[in-house]
Design a protein around this motif. Structure first.
Motif, PDB file in Angstrom:
ATOM      1  N   ASP A  35       9.010  -6.230 -10.074  1.00 33.73           N
ATOM      2  CA  ASP A  35       9.897  -7.292 -10.148  1.00 33.73           C
ATOM      3  C   ASP A  35      10.439  -7.674  -8.502  1.00 33.73           C
ATOM      4  OD1 ASP A  35      11.240  -4.930  -9.934  1.00 33.73           O
ATOM      5  OD2 ASP A  35      13.086  -5.221 -11.226  1.00 33.73           O
ATOM      6  N   ARG A  36      10.120  -6.822  -7.509  1.00 32.50           N
ATOM      7  CA  ARG A  36      10.843  -7.162  -6.280  1.00 32.50           C
ATOM      8  C   ARG A  36       9.752  -6.634  -5.315  1.00 32.50           C
ATOM      9  NH1 ARG A  36      13.721  -3.071  -8.521  1.00 32.50           N
ATOM     10  NH2 ARG A  36      13.854  -1.172  -7.257  1.00 32.50           N
ATOM     11  N   ALA A  37      10.443  -6.866  -3.983  1.00 32.86           N
ATOM     12  CA  ALA A  37       9.370  -6.431  -2.806  1.00 32.86           C
ATOM     13  C   ALA A  37       9.754  -4.930  -2.607  1.00 32.86           C
ATOM     14  CB  ALA A  37       9.766  -7.163  -1.781  1.00 32.86           C
ATOM     15  N   PHE A  38       8.886  -4.092  -2.110  1.00 33.05           N
ATOM     16  CA  PHE A  38       9.180  -2.975  -1.594  1.00 33.05           C
ATOM     17  C   PHE A  38       9.570  -2.769  -0.320  1.00 33.05           C
ATOM     18  CE2 PHE A  38       8.885   1.601  -0.698  1.00 33.05           C
ATOM     19  CZ  PHE A  38       8.698   2.379  -1.745  1.00 33.05           C
ATOM     20  N   LEU A  39      10.997  -2.391   0.104  1.00 30.62           N
ATOM     21  CA  LEU A  39      11.339  -2.583   1.615  1.00 30.62           C
ATOM     22  C   LEU A  39      11.105  -1.119   2.236  1.00 30.62           C
ATOM     23  CD1 LEU A  39      12.839  -4.281   3.591  1.00 30.62           C
ATOM     24  CD2 LEU A  39      15.065  -3.216   2.864  1.00 30.62           C
ATOM     25  N   LYS A  40      10.262  -1.328   3.374  1.00 30.22           N
ATOM     26  CA  LYS A  40      10.058   0.069   4.253  1.00 30.22           C
ATOM     27  C   LYS A  40      10.808  -0.145   5.530  1.00 30.22           C
ATOM     28  CE  LYS A  40       5.408   0.417   2.312  1.00 30.22           C
ATOM     29  NZ  LYS A  40       3.982   0.741   2.749  1.00 30.22           N
ATOM     30  N   CYS A  41      11.071   1.015   6.040  1.00 34.46           N
ATOM     31  CA  CYS A  41      11.635   1.028   7.298  1.00 34.46           C
ATOM     32  C   CYS A  41      11.316   2.458   7.968  1.00 34.46           C
ATOM     33  CB  CYS A  41      13.195   0.683   7.283  1.00 34.46           C
ATOM     34  SG  CYS A  41      14.099   0.869   8.795  1.00 34.46           S
ATOM     35  N   ARG A  42      10.852   2.195   9.387  1.00 34.65           N
ATOM     36  CA  ARG A  42      10.475   3.078  10.174  1.00 34.65           C
ATOM     37  C   ARG A  42      11.304   2.988  11.474  1.00 34.65           C
ATOM     38  NH1 ARG A  42       6.710   4.186  14.764  1.00 34.65           N
ATOM     39  NH2 ARG A  42       6.075   6.340  14.603  1.00 34.65           N
ATOM     40  N   TYR A  43      12.175   3.864  11.588  1.00 37.21           N
ATOM     41  CA  TYR A  43      13.108   4.110  12.869  1.00 37.21           C
ATOM     42  C   TYR A  43      12.539   4.984  13.638  1.00 37.21           C
ATOM     43  CZ  TYR A  43      17.098   5.924  16.045  1.00 37.21           C
ATOM     44  OH  TYR A  43      17.837   6.099  16.989  1.00 37.21           O
ATOM     45  N   TYR A  72      10.144 -11.827  -4.020  1.00 39.04           N
ATOM     46  CA  TYR A  72       8.925 -11.526  -3.540  1.00 39.04           C
ATOM     47  C   TYR A  72       8.174 -10.216  -4.365  1.00 39.04           C
ATOM     48  CZ  TYR A  72      10.962 -13.691   0.357  1.00 39.04           C
ATOM     49  OH  TYR A  72      11.789 -14.547   1.183  1.00 39.04           O
ATOM     50  N   PRO A  73       8.116 -10.199  -5.491  1.00 42.09           N
ATOM     51  CA  PRO A  73       7.469  -9.315  -6.406  1.00 42.09           C
ATOM     52  C   PRO A  73       6.271  -8.669  -6.063  1.00 42.09           C
ATOM     53  CG  PRO A  73       7.497 -11.423  -7.918  1.00 42.09           C
ATOM     54  CD  PRO A  73       8.231 -11.548  -6.546  1.00 42.09           C
ATOM     55  N   ARG A  74       5.887  -7.506  -6.348  1.00 41.06           N
ATOM     56  CA  ARG A  74       4.606  -6.867  -5.947  1.00 41.06           C
ATOM     57  C   ARG A  74       4.332  -6.856  -4.438  1.00 41.06           C
ATOM     58  NH1 ARG A  74       2.485  -5.460 -10.707  1.00 41.06           N
ATOM     59  NH2 ARG A  74       3.125  -6.629 -12.728  1.00 41.06           N
ATOM     60  N   THR A  75       5.276  -7.103  -3.545  1.00 46.12           N
ATOM     61  CA  THR A  75       4.722  -7.197  -2.196  1.00 46.12           C
ATOM     62  C   THR A  75       5.608  -6.039  -1.540  1.00 46.12           C
ATOM     63  OG1 THR A  75       6.458  -8.536  -1.538  1.00 46.12           O
ATOM     64  CG2 THR A  75       4.543  -9.554  -2.108  1.00 46.12           C
ATOM     65  N   ALA A  76       5.133  -5.884   0.029  1.00 45.67           N
ATOM     66  CA  ALA A  76       5.837  -4.700   0.703  1.00 45.67           C
ATOM     67  C   ALA A  76       6.453  -5.773   1.909  1.00 45.67           C
ATOM     68  CB  ALA A  76       5.074  -3.801   1.048  1.00 45.67           C
ATOM     69  N   ILE A  77       7.714  -5.295   2.477  1.00 44.65           N
ATOM     70  CA  ILE A  77       8.198  -5.829   3.720  1.00 44.65           C
ATOM     71  C   ILE A  77       8.574  -4.588   4.506  1.00 44.65           C
ATOM     72  CG2 ILE A  77      10.304  -6.985   4.680  1.00 44.65           C
ATOM     73  CD1 ILE A  77      10.440  -8.487   1.901  1.00 44.65           C
ATOM     74  N   GLN A  78       7.932  -4.503   5.667  1.00 45.20           N
ATOM     75  CA  GLN A  78       7.826  -3.461   6.394  1.00 45.20           C
ATOM     76  C   GLN A  78       8.796  -3.825   7.741  1.00 45.20           C
ATOM     77  OE1 GLN A  78       5.902  -0.083   6.525  1.00 45.20           O
ATOM     78  NE2 GLN A  78       7.641   0.018   7.978  1.00 45.20           N
ATOM     79  N   HIS A 136       0.766  -1.141   0.017  1.00 43.85           N
ATOM     80  CA  HIS A 136       0.068   0.269   0.052  1.00 43.85           C
ATOM     81  C   HIS A 136       0.883   1.369   0.118  1.00 43.85           C
ATOM     82  CE1 HIS A 136      -3.910  -1.926   0.167  1.00 43.85           C
ATOM     83  NE2 HIS A 136      -3.343  -2.796   1.471  1.00 43.85           N
ATOM     84  N   PRO A 137       0.702   2.313  -0.805  1.00 36.98           N
ATOM     85  CA  PRO A 137      -0.389   2.274  -1.776  1.00 36.98           C
ATOM     86  C   PRO A 137       0.089   1.561  -3.158  1.00 36.98           C
ATOM     87  CG  PRO A 137       1.197   4.386  -2.004  1.00 36.98           C
ATOM     88  CD  PRO A 137       1.434   3.593  -0.673  1.00 36.98           C
ATOM     89  N   LYS A 138      -0.827   0.961  -3.598  1.00 33.60           N
ATOM     90  CA  LYS A 138      -0.845  -0.041  -4.731  1.00 33.60           C
ATOM     91  C   LYS A 138       0.112   0.256  -5.777  1.00 33.60           C
ATOM     92  CE  LYS A 138      -2.705  -4.188  -5.933  1.00 33.60           C
ATOM     93  NZ  LYS A 138      -2.414  -5.435  -5.220  1.00 33.60           N
ATOM     94  N   HIS A 139      -0.238   1.666  -6.283  1.00 36.91           N
ATOM     95  CA  HIS A 139       0.764   2.010  -7.320  1.00 36.91           C
ATOM     96  C   HIS A 139       2.110   2.247  -7.347  1.00 36.91           C
ATOM     97  CE1 HIS A 139       0.268   5.991  -5.320  1.00 36.91           C
ATOM     98  NE2 HIS A 139       1.301   6.422  -5.884  1.00 36.91           N
ATOM     99  N   LEU A 140       2.463   1.990  -6.037  1.00 36.53           N
ATOM    100  CA  LEU A 140       3.991   2.090  -5.792  1.00 36.53           C
ATOM    101  C   LEU A 140       4.485   0.717  -5.797  1.00 36.53           C
ATOM    102  CD1 LEU A 140       4.508   4.824  -3.044  1.00 36.53           C
ATOM    103  CD2 LEU A 140       4.950   4.856  -5.559  1.00 36.53           C
ATOM    104  N   GLU A 141       3.702  -0.312  -6.062  1.00 37.87           N
ATOM    105  CA  GLU A 141       4.427  -1.880  -5.730  1.00 37.87           C
ATOM    106  C   GLU A 141       5.233  -2.007  -6.879  1.00 37.87           C
ATOM    107  OE1 GLU A 141       0.986  -4.388  -5.831  1.00 37.87           O
ATOM    108  OE2 GLU A 141       1.260  -4.581  -8.283  1.00 37.87           O
ATOM    109  N   LEU A 142       6.426  -2.812  -6.804  1.00 35.63           N
ATOM    110  CA  LEU A 142       7.247  -3.037  -7.924  1.00 35.63           C
ATOM    111  C   LEU A 142       7.066  -4.471  -8.530  1.00 35.63           C
ATOM    112  CD1 LEU A 142      10.179  -1.963  -5.734  1.00 35.63           C
ATOM    113  CD2 LEU A 142       8.994  -0.479  -7.404  1.00 35.63           C
TER     114      LEU A 142
END
Lengths: 247, 271
Positions: A61-69, A108-114, A53-59
């Motif tokens: 060919d790979r997962a979208f990596l997010k990080c919050r410190y 893990y295409p089209r997914t997010a890892i948070q 989420h948001p869907k339009h940012l999905e990649l």
């Protein structure tokens, strides 16, 4: 540092603060780890791979990596405003970039890892502690990885290169160099620096960070083994790294 | 989140990587060679100091504003030095107006760190009344055109603008701060120089262009001071370096830093 080279908290120049790691502390998360390093108390939790989420940012060919410190308001001496500061935004970015080289995101295409890194109590070196815990949380979540990532800071106090700065040394010392690497692949994934280092001191600092990091790696690995192979890791590993070395 | 959407076609990427494997770059430069650096100072009359820097096609403008301010509670005996940077939406086709994203925040913080940690400005001499009144030095940078290596271009502009800056002379009269109308030079001690090196497919290149940045695995920025000490650093982007590559990057930063420092000092009339 006193005349015998003993630091304010009684350590030698090449000694780590007491370090304790536990994997699998957040029930709802896919992976998590708690690290207590000096006065640092930090939880890292990983969710994913999950829907992006948001869907339009999905990649494609790979997962979208997010990080919050993020630092808790009560984690420091004076209450910290809970809104993310510019410092936290920068650290979130460098932590994400320190972990990404170890991940097979293309699995893990089209997914997010948070990744969430929550600093419950802060001491010197919270970003490297956060990286060390996050790498375990990612492994605990079953994300495919090339290697673990281990963080360890070095610094300069009274003109001497020392391992693993505490809060006081960080504020009053003359240099700080947070460092993270993949121990088996010999790749540096995070390096930041402030303060003055001669070229020779810089080289010495990189060496020391690696030596210190390998001690942290040993504890990191044992923490993972402890969760997945009962009796796999020695129980004494809740002690300081120095004790572990002798064990 | 990586908002950057500059696209390099696969065929172009392969061409750059293939050239690099032969030790060549697509613009004909050597691996550790800087693009043409042009510096023009005193470009904004209303600023206390200013500089326009062109690094290849990357263009940035820095302006200094100096006033009285209140010190931070934890540093009552130090003046304020704050560096900000904004990538203007006009600077590239894919940019849009809005609050700074994480890349812009990182840029401003890394440039700020280089200037601060080198102790370029002696902030302890910028005190009017301890704990109450100090000089505040704001350096704001507008990025006008993006073609890679914003870190170094921004840093050169900040340093050049500070070198040419003057400050108003404030005095304390009956506990009130008064502007005497006199001008003084800023207490400049050192000239920090930032050098950024990209790792593309295990080849190091200094001063990457936007094309090179779009395909790089990682970058490292290292700042040096006049004595050849390293004073700030930052690795960025989701790739990695070997320890040996980092040592090479430090050697390049020290060597190139000397030449760039000379050029900046000359441009700012500090030679």
């Amino acid at each position: 540092m006193d005349e015998n080279g003993i630091r304010t908290d009684g350590r030698r120049w090449d000694e780590l603060r007491p370090l304790k790691i536990e994997v699998g502390v957040v029930k709802n998360a896919d992976g998590s780890a708690l690290i207590e390093w000096g006065k640092n108390k930090i939880i890292a939790a990983v969710y994913g791979p999950k829907e992006m989420h948001p869907k339009h940012l999905e990649l494609a060919d790979r997962a979208f990596l997010k990080c919050r410190y993020h630092m808790a308001p009560f984690s420091v001496d004076e209450r910290k405003n809970p809104a993310p500061s510019r410092r936290e935004i920068e650290i979130s970015k460098v932590i994400r970039e320190a972990l990404q080289p170890a991940l097979f995101l293309e699995d893990y295409p089209r997914t997010a890892i948070q990744i969430y890194v929550e600093v419950l109590q802060s001491d010197g070196g919270s970003r490297v502690a956060g990286i060390t815990a996050s790498a375990l949380a990612l492994a605990d979540a079953g994300i495919n990885m090339r290697d673990l990532v281990v963080g360890c800071a070095v610094g300069k106090v009274d003109g001497k290169i020392v391992l693993d700065l505490n809060d006081t040394e960080d504020k009053e010392g003359s240099g700080d160099l947070p460092y993270a690497f993949m121990p088996n692949l010999n790749q540096v994934t995070l390096l930041q620096m402030d303060g003055l280092f001669t070229f020779d001191e810089f080289k010495q600092a990189l060496e020391l960070a690696k030596v210190g990091g390998m001690k942290v790696y040993k504890l990191q690995r044992e923490a993972l083994l402890r969760k997945y192979f009962s009796g796999g890791g020695p129980e004494t590993s809740t002690g300081s790294a120095e004790m572990m070395e002798e064990a | 989140m990586p908002a950057k959407s500059f696209v390099v076609e696969t065929i172009k990427r392969n061409q750059i990587v293939e050239l690099l494997s032969k030790g060549k770059r697509s613009d004909g430069r050597g691996l550790s060679e800087l693009r043409k650096l042009e510096i023009k100072t005193h470009v904004i009359e209303k600023a206390n100091g200013s500089a326009m820097v062109k690094l290849g096609n990357t263009e940035v403008l820095a302006g200094v504003k100096i006033d009285k301010g209140t010190p931070f509670p934890d540093t009552p005996n130090k003046g304020l030095l704050i560096v900000g940077a904004e990538v203007l939406p006009m600077a590239a086709s894919y940019l849009e107006a809005g609050p700074p994203d994480e890349s812009a925040i990182e840029l401003a913080r890394v440039v700020d760190r280089g200037v601060r940690e080198s102790e370029m400005i002696d902030v302890s001499s910028l005190v009017i009344k301890e704990g109450k009144w100090v000089y505040s030095v704001f350096v704001d940078v507008n990025i006008l055109n993006v073609d890679g290596n914003l870190f170094d271009a921004t840093s050169y502009a900040v340093v050049s603008a500070l070198l040419t800056a003057w400050m108003p002379k404030f005095v304390l009269e009956n506990d009130v701060v008064k502007n005497t109308g006199e001008k003084m030079p800023l207490p400049v001690h050192k000239v920090p120089i930032s050098v950024t090196i990209a790792n593309i497919n295990n080849t190091l290149v200094l001063d990457p262009t936007e094309e090179e940045e779009a395909i790089m695995d990682a970058r490292i920025t290292l700042d040096t001071d006049d004595d050849g000490n390293l004073c700030a650093g930052q690795k960025g982007e989701p790739g990695s370096f070997t320890p040996e590559q980092i040592i090479t990057a430090a050697e390049w930063s020290i060597a190139r830093g000397k030449e760039i420092r000379q050029q900046i000092k000359e441009a700012a009339g500090h030679a």
